[in-house]
Each structure stands twice: as C-alpha cells, then as structure tokens.
Design an enzyme around this catalytic site. Structure first.
Site, PDB file in Angstrom:
ATOM      1  N   ARG A 120      -6.089  86.512   3.555  1.00  0.00           N
ATOM      2  CA  ARG A 120      -6.507  86.998   4.861  1.00  0.00           C
ATOM      3  C   ARG A 120      -7.044  88.412   4.768  1.00  0.00           C
ATOM      4  NH1 ARG A 120      -2.030  86.236   8.677  1.00  0.00           N
ATOM      5  NH2 ARG A 120      -2.983  84.186   8.802  1.00  0.00           N
ATOM      6  N   TYR A 121      -6.262  89.292   4.130  1.00  0.00           N
ATOM      7  CA  TYR A 121      -6.718  90.664   3.918  1.00  0.00           C
ATOM      8  C   TYR A 121      -7.509  90.692   2.613  1.00  0.00           C
ATOM      9  CZ  TYR A 121      -2.771  91.635   7.061  1.00  0.00           C
ATOM     10  OH  TYR A 121      -1.887  91.660   8.106  1.00  0.00           O
ATOM     11  N   ARG A 124      -5.128  91.508  -0.655  1.00  0.00           N
ATOM     12  CA  ARG A 124      -3.877  90.865  -1.068  1.00  0.00           C
ATOM     13  C   ARG A 124      -3.826  89.392  -0.668  1.00  0.00           C
ATOM     14  NH1 ARG A 124      -3.470  94.419   3.100  1.00  0.00           N
ATOM     15  NH2 ARG A 124      -1.756  94.378   4.596  1.00  0.00           N
ATOM     16  N   CYS A 133      14.116  76.077   0.204  1.00  0.00           N
ATOM     17  CA  CYS A 133      14.899  77.283   0.435  1.00  0.00           C
ATOM     18  C   CYS A 133      16.369  76.926   0.289  1.00  0.00           C
ATOM     19  CB  CYS A 133      14.656  77.819   1.838  1.00  0.00           C
ATOM     20  SG  CYS A 133      12.915  78.170   2.154  1.00  0.00           S
ATOM     21  N   CYS A 137      16.064  78.358   7.847  1.00  0.00           N
ATOM     22  CA  CYS A 137      16.302  79.201   9.017  1.00  0.00           C
ATOM     23  C   CYS A 137      15.600  78.568  10.211  1.00  0.00           C
ATOM     24  CB  CYS A 137      15.737  80.594   8.767  1.00  0.00           C
ATOM     25  SG  CYS A 137      16.090  81.201   7.106  1.00  0.00           S
ATOM     26  N   CYS A 140      12.126  79.759  11.284  1.00  0.00           N
ATOM     27  CA  CYS A 140      11.124  79.894  10.215  1.00  0.00           C
ATOM     28  C   CYS A 140       9.691  79.797  10.747  1.00  0.00           C
ATOM     29  CB  CYS A 140      11.333  78.829   9.153  1.00  0.00           C
ATOM     30  SG  CYS A 140      10.145  78.968   7.803  1.00  0.00           S
ATOM     31  N   ARG A 142       7.202  79.109   8.986  1.00  0.00           N
ATOM     32  CA  ARG A 142       6.446  78.049   8.295  1.00  0.00           C
ATOM     33  C   ARG A 142       7.146  76.706   8.388  1.00  0.00           C
ATOM     34  NH1 ARG A 142       5.620  82.368   4.086  1.00  0.00           N
ATOM     35  NH2 ARG A 142       3.958  83.550   5.095  1.00  0.00           N
ATOM     36  N   ASP A 301       7.392  85.254  15.697  1.00  0.00           N
ATOM     37  CA  ASP A 301       6.079  84.683  16.016  1.00  0.00           C
ATOM     38  C   ASP A 301       6.216  83.450  16.911  1.00  0.00           C
ATOM     39  OD1 ASP A 301       4.375  86.448  14.461  1.00  0.00           O
ATOM     40  OD2 ASP A 301       5.366  85.576  12.715  1.00  0.00           O
ATOM     41  N   ASP A 338       2.507  90.121  14.391  1.00  0.00           N
ATOM     42  CA  ASP A 338       1.386  89.398  13.789  1.00  0.00           C
ATOM     43  C   ASP A 338       0.464  88.960  14.910  1.00  0.00           C
ATOM     44  OD1 ASP A 338       0.443  88.451  11.172  1.00  0.00           O
ATOM     45  OD2 ASP A 338       2.588  88.219  10.755  1.00  0.00           O
ATOM     46  N   LYS A 345      -1.277  91.696  10.660  1.00  0.00           N
ATOM     47  CA  LYS A 345      -0.140  92.446  11.220  1.00  0.00           C
ATOM     48  C   LYS A 345      -0.588  93.807  11.723  1.00  0.00           C
ATOM     49  CE  LYS A 345       2.649  91.188   7.580  1.00  0.00           C
ATOM     50  NZ  LYS A 345       2.438  89.769   7.498  1.00  0.00           N
TER      51      LYS A 345
END
Ligand SMILES: *Cc1c(COP(=O)(O)O)cnc(C)c1O
Ligand code: SF4
Length: 378
Positions: A120-121, A124, A133, A137, A140, A142, A301, A338, A345
């Site tokens: 995206r950037y 990076r 995982c 969570c 999450c 994702r 988010d 975000d 962000k």
C-alpha cells in the site's frame, strides 16, 4: 481428566507440556465445551442461556474459536467482564453487526500484487505468511481469512513474493504478518530471513506476532538465536491488557531483548476491555517495566462482526491526553486510525495548540490544562 491437574501445576498459566510450543499449539482448546472442561469455574460466565450459547457456537463457525491453555489459564473466573475472556469468547453479537458488513474495510486484498503481499505504501510491504494463530481474537481485523486453513498462502507464493520484493527497490521494509508468522517452523523463518537479508535495498525487517502474549513458550532459545543471527530485527507484539503481562510473557520479552531484538507493542482500543485511562496506564507501565516500547494504539477497525468492540474516535485521544504528564513519554504510544478504503494509517494527535497571540507567539495548554504563551521567530 489430565487438564485440571495440569492447570494446577502451572500457576502462571497452564500448558500441556511446558516449553513444547508445538504440543501447545496441537493442544489448543477449540470448542466452548473444551474450555468449560478446562476451566469449569467459567460455566456461569460462558453458558448463559442456551439460545445465546447456540449463537456463540455459530459465531465460532464463521470465525474459529481457539486458545492456548496458557491464555485460557489467565481468565479470571471471578470477573464476568474479564478482559482475557472478552477477547477470546465468541459472542452472539458478532452475528448481528448492524454497523458494518464489510469484511475488508481497509481493502488489503485489493492492494495485493502477489497473493499474501499487501503493498500500500511505496516503501513497505505487509506479508501474510500464515493464517494460524495461537489464539483467535474476536476483534481480529483479518477475520476474513485468519483461521481458515484453506485460505493460507501457498508455498510457491512465497517465492513470488520474494521475487517481487527483490525486484522493487523502492521497498525499504518487509513486515512479516498473518495470522501469526511465528506459527511457522524455525527452519522456514530462518530461510525467509536469510533470503530477505540478501536483498540489499531493505533497511528493516519487522515481525508482527502475538505469540509473546498468547504462547510465550514459542520464544525459544533457538528462535532468538535465529533473530540474533539476522540482527537487527524488530518485533511488534500485541498486548491489550495488563492481565496479559505475566512472568512467562516477561521471560519471552527478556529473551528477545537479550538477543538484540527491538520489541514494540501495538494494541487495539477495545470497548469494555481496555478503554479507560486506568486500564491503559496499567498496560503501558507494565509494558515499559518488562522492556517493551508502546508503538501504536489502534482504533478498532469497522470490520464486519467486530463493531461492538469499537470506541468513539475521541476516546483514544482523551485517554492519551490524560496520560501525558502522568506517564513517562516512552510509555506513550501513538494513537492511529486506519482510513477506510485503504487510505492508510494516520496518527490522531492530541491538539495542545490554542491559537496565535496578537502580540506575536502562540498559545498552548499543557497536560494539566494550564495555558502558556511561547514566543515565535520568523
Ligand atoms: C499498518 C500497515 C503498515 C505498517 O505501517 P507503519 O506505520 O510503518 O507501522 C504497512 N502496510 C500496511 C498495508 C499497513 O496496514
Ligand atoms: S493474533 Fe492477530 S491475526 Fe491472529 S487472531 Fe489475533 S489479531 Fe488476528
């Protein structure tokens, strides 16, 4: 049953076999029934009425329920609002999200030149290496792919991603993410880090993992040796509450730090879990005490099934304002949000400026609300 006995043996959070992280992953608790077998004291909090229980089971079908025994051992059975339980227990509200029906509001899948690589950037890339995982969570970001074995990136996609990174010299940093990249075997991580280290234009390799929180035994001497070999590595972990700061977690952080790893923390501001000045102060000072620098505090988010965790945008800024002046500066994270649609962000700063002064200079208020004038120059 062996479970309660095991729990009894390890005060700091039980594990099937201490030190054996693979065994602990194989021995994850994967159903609410299993959780209740392991922590029968929780029946009052978990079972509620059968209709809700049925919906919670359904919620865990759309996003898996799983926790390590270590993490489940941290649940405070005396507290129906336990911040550990609230992070792992499937809730019926996940199925009734009226605010968001978008599984990917940040458009991570659209900025993906190679499967599993979000670029995206310009400088990076975020690389999703595993969709597994130690703990899933409920908030999450994702959920759309994490915990789904069938969506995991394939091996040959790794080769493609490495080629992409090697051939794009604008990329300065690679962030290994997931799921949890430390679900991968040591040899695989070593291979990946070796390949990345050979790419000259990279200035930073970062690893995003929740293992120090959810499975501290994953941070083995062998693993930290690998990190030391590939120095300098930055590891960003994810503590959300002071109740997660245990001797085992502090030991994991210590091993990382002793191996020269820079350890940062990002947390998510979560309604009724850590959205008070007191909860944040305890978390942040606990982090610094064990050698972790708070990096980001994220606003939750608007992912489908997660909205009940979301707080008002101003809540985080108010908390940070209250903490400045009362906490060491290095204990303060940046509060970030975000932007929807993949905007990236942005930090939300507490604004201390109170406007210009007619005679020249600018007015500011400090952490305690007192006002000061600062003279300016041209
Ligand atoms: C958050 C994020 C990063 C990392 O951002 P930093 O501000 O450098 O921590 C990189 N790529 C994507 C797509 C992200 O969402
Ligand atoms: S550890 Fe991270 S990727 Fe895994 S479920 Fe939790 S928030 Fe999602």
């Amino acid at each position: 049953m062996r479970l309660p006995a095991v729990k009894h043996l390890f005060k700091d959070g039980p594990s099937a076999v201490p030190g054996d992280w693979r065994g602990q992953l194989r021995n994850q608790i994967r159903s609410i029934d299993e959780l209740l077998l392991f922590r029968p004291e929780l029946v009052g909090h978990v079972a509620v009425d059968s209709a809700r229980r049925w919906e919670a089971d359904r919620a865990s079908r759309s996003f898996r329920f799983a926790t390590t025994r270590y993490y489940a051992g941290l649940i405070d059975a005396g507290n129906p609002e336990c911040p550990i339980l609230a992070q792992v227990l499937p809730q019926h509200v996940e199925l009734h999200d009226l605010k968001s029906s978008d599984p990917d509001p940040l458009r991570e899948e659209q900025h993906m030149p190679i499967p599993g690589l979000t670029h995206r950037y310009p400088d990076r890339v975020l690389w999703y290496l595993s969709h597994h995982c130690a703990v899933y969570c409920r908030f999450c970001l994702r959920k759309r792919k994490v915990s789904r074995a069938d969506s995991a990136p394939r091996r040959d996609a790794r080769e493609q991603a490495l080629n992409y990174i090697a051939s794009h010299t604008r990329i300065k940093e690679v962030i290994l993410s997931g799921g949890d990249p430390l679900s991968l075997a040591d040899e695989v991580l070593d291979e990946l880090l070796t390949a990345l280290r050979n790419i000259e234009h990279l200035i930073s390799i970062r690893i995003h993992t929740r293992m120090p929180v959810t499975l501290p035994d994953r941070i083995t001497p062998t693993l930290v040796d690998i990190f030391q070999k590939h120095y300098p590595i930055t590891l960003v972990t994810h503590f959300n509450h002071a109740a997660e700061i245990t001797e085992a977690a502090a030991g994991a952080v210590r091993r990382l730090r002793m191996a020269g790893v820079l350890v940062l923390n990002q947390s998510v501001l979560l309604r009724a879990i850590n959205d008070t000045v007191c909860a944040q102060q305890e978390l942040l000072s606990g982090l610094v005490r064990m050698g972790v620098k708070p990096y980001y505090l994220h606003r939750c988010d608007p992912v489908s099934g997660v909205s009940h965790f979301q707080t008002a945008i101003r809540a985080g800024a108010q908390i940070l304002q209250a903490l400045r002046g009362r906490n060491p500066g290095i204990a303060l994270p940046r509060y970030v949000i975000d932007l929807p649609g993949g905007g990236g962000k942005v930090p939300i700063e507490v604004d201390y400026a109170r406007g210009a002064v007619p005679e020249g200079g600018a007015r500011f208020s400090n952490w305690a609300g007192e006002e000061f004038i600062v003279e300016d120059t041209d």
